[in-house]
Enzyme design. Structure first.
Site, PDB file in Angstrom:
ATOM      1  N   ASN A 137     -15.656 -53.008 101.691  1.00 38.51           N
ATOM      2  CA  ASN A 137     -16.976 -53.647 101.786  1.00 38.51           C
ATOM      3  C   ASN A 137     -18.015 -52.877 100.974  1.00 38.51           C
ATOM      4  O   ASN A 137     -18.784 -53.458 100.209  1.00 38.51           O
ATOM      5  CB  ASN A 137     -17.448 -53.709 103.243  1.00 38.51           C
ATOM      6  N   SER A 138     -18.056 -51.569 101.168  1.00 36.56           N
ATOM      7  CA  SER A 138     -19.056 -50.738 100.471  1.00 36.56           C
ATOM      8  C   SER A 138     -18.877 -50.817  98.964  1.00 36.56           C
ATOM      9  O   SER A 138     -19.853 -50.922  98.209  1.00 36.56           O
ATOM     10  CB  SER A 138     -18.957 -49.274 100.925  1.00 36.56           C
TER      11      SER A 138
ATOM     12  N   GLY B   4     -23.648 -51.470 107.997  1.00 42.69           N
ATOM     13  CA  GLY B   4     -23.520 -50.057 107.618  1.00 42.69           C
ATOM     14  C   GLY B   4     -22.774 -49.891 106.305  1.00 42.69           C
ATOM     15  O   GLY B   4     -23.145 -49.072 105.455  1.00 42.69           O
ATOM     16  N   ASP B   5     -21.729 -50.696 106.112  1.00 45.77           N
ATOM     17  CA  ASP B   5     -20.957 -50.650 104.858  1.00 45.77           C
ATOM     18  C   ASP B   5     -21.852 -51.039 103.684  1.00 45.77           C
ATOM     19  O   ASP B   5     -21.805 -50.433 102.615  1.00 45.77           O
ATOM     20  CB  ASP B   5     -19.776 -51.629 104.900  1.00 45.77           C
ATOM     21  N   ALA B   6     -22.672 -52.078 103.894  1.00 45.90           N
ATOM     22  CA  ALA B   6     -23.555 -52.562 102.827  1.00 45.90           C
ATOM     23  C   ALA B   6     -24.605 -51.514 102.492  1.00 45.90           C
ATOM     24  O   ALA B   6     -24.947 -51.319 101.319  1.00 45.90           O
ATOM     25  CB  ALA B   6     -24.229 -53.866 103.257  1.00 45.90           C
TER      26      ALA B   6
END
Length: 341
Positions: free
Chosen positions: A66-67, A295-297
């Site tokens: 995701n990140s 949080g990943d973003a």
């Protein structure tokens, strides 16, 4: 500066099976909101139940992936990012490959013959999410894949490497190899606390990796769990962030910076024994779709500026922008182009 392959991620590629559920569903499977856990036997029937819901969505996920996808989206430079992890030889795996290529990420998956592609149940209640990961093939990643010349080339090329804490449960050996490479080549290595259970039950491998980590990301719950596990006897997130930044480092090239998000409260950044607070972009409750991937973003947005050597203020601002976009959509998805400057 050439950006091709500048940022590399390694982690557990999972297909998110996301649906809005109710409190009874959470009770039935004994799950808590705003948490992330590994699936036990009692959770296994839940995946089929989620899949049968009218509002179910399948979204390429996994924290690191995701990140990296968000960083790629923010950068808008094809092939600026790379990613490694393990998937199964099945339709979910094919879906994942297709998804990643479309996102512009240079993926080198290990394809496991024996296990299906990993899935993550995303249970959404009132916009808050709970994650239950069934790693399956993601759990089969081996450092042998990393050592192959065509894969190690991604490590050699990258100047920034990011690995979520979840990968500590799969291949700590791979993490140590990459971390040592980053340290001896003056590269930037970043990790995430990722979940309370990582800090509690994978403390030893986490402690082996930490000396190499230049940027530690996490949220307030993970930070407090980390503090408790290390006997620091403080719940104060600012204090904890400073203490994490001051833990021993393998090399003195880069100082360690700790970045802790706190939902709607300000982002805490600790460096050189001092704390800075950065307010987030507040969102009216009715615009919140779900917090899955927030949080990943944030990390993806942050890294997209870090690789361009922008100041920390810009990194945090980009992180807040990306997470604000993602929480207004289902899962870790985004519009075609970012609107960030």
């Amino acid at each position: 500066m050439a950006y091709e392959g500048v940022l590399l991620g390694m982690g557990n590629p999972l297909l998110d099976i996301s649906a809005v559920v109710d409190e009874q569903f959470l009770e039935k499977y004994d799950i808590k909101l705003n948490n992330a856990i590994l699936a036990e036997d009692k959770h296994l029937p839940m995946y089929d139940e989620l899949a049968s819901k009218d509002n179910v969505e399948y979204i390429a996920g996994g924290a690191t992936q995701n990140s990296i996808r968000v960083a790629q989206w923010m950068l808008q430079i094809p092939g600026a990012t790379g990613y490694m992890g393990s998937i199964g030889k099945d339709k979910f795996g094919e879906e994942m490959k297709k998804n990643s290529k479309l996102a512009g990420v240079n993926v080198h998956y290990y394809e496991d013959e024996s296990a299906p592609t990993g899935t993550c149940a995303v249970c959404v209640v009132g916009g808050e999410r709970s994650l239950i990961a069934n790693l399956s093939a993601a759990n089969c990643y081996k450092s042998d894949h990393l050592k192959k010349p065509e894969n190690w080339a991604l490590v050699e090329k990258a100047k920034y490497i990011y690995i979520a804490g979840f990968f500590l449960t799969v291949s700590p050996e791979s993490i140590q190899l990459v971390a040592a490479h980053a340290a001896s080549n003056n590269k930037v290595f970043a990790m995430n606390l990722s979940a309370p259970f990582i800090c509690e039950f994978f403390k030893e491998v986490q402690e082996q990796a930490l000396p190499y980590v230049d940027y530690v990301f996490g949220n307030e719950t993970e930070a407090r769990t980390f503090s408790k596990v290390h006997g620091w006897e403080t719940e104060n997130v600012e204090e904890i962030a400073v203490k994490i930044s001051q833990l021993p480092k393998a090399t003195g090239t880069h100082k360690r910076i700790t970045v802790i998000t706190q939902g709607a409260d300000p982002v805490v950044v600790a460096e050189d024994g001092k704390v800075k607070l950065f307010p987030v972009i507040l969102l009216p409750k009715e615009k919140l779709i779900d917090t899955n991937g927030a949080g990943d973003a944030f990390v993806g947005g942050f890294l997209s500026q870090l690789v361009q050597e922008k100041p920390i203020e810009d990194c945090v601002r980009a992180g807040c922008y990306a997470s604000n976009v993602i929480i207004q959509r289902s899962g870790c998805t985004y519009p075609e182009k970012p609107d960030f400057s």
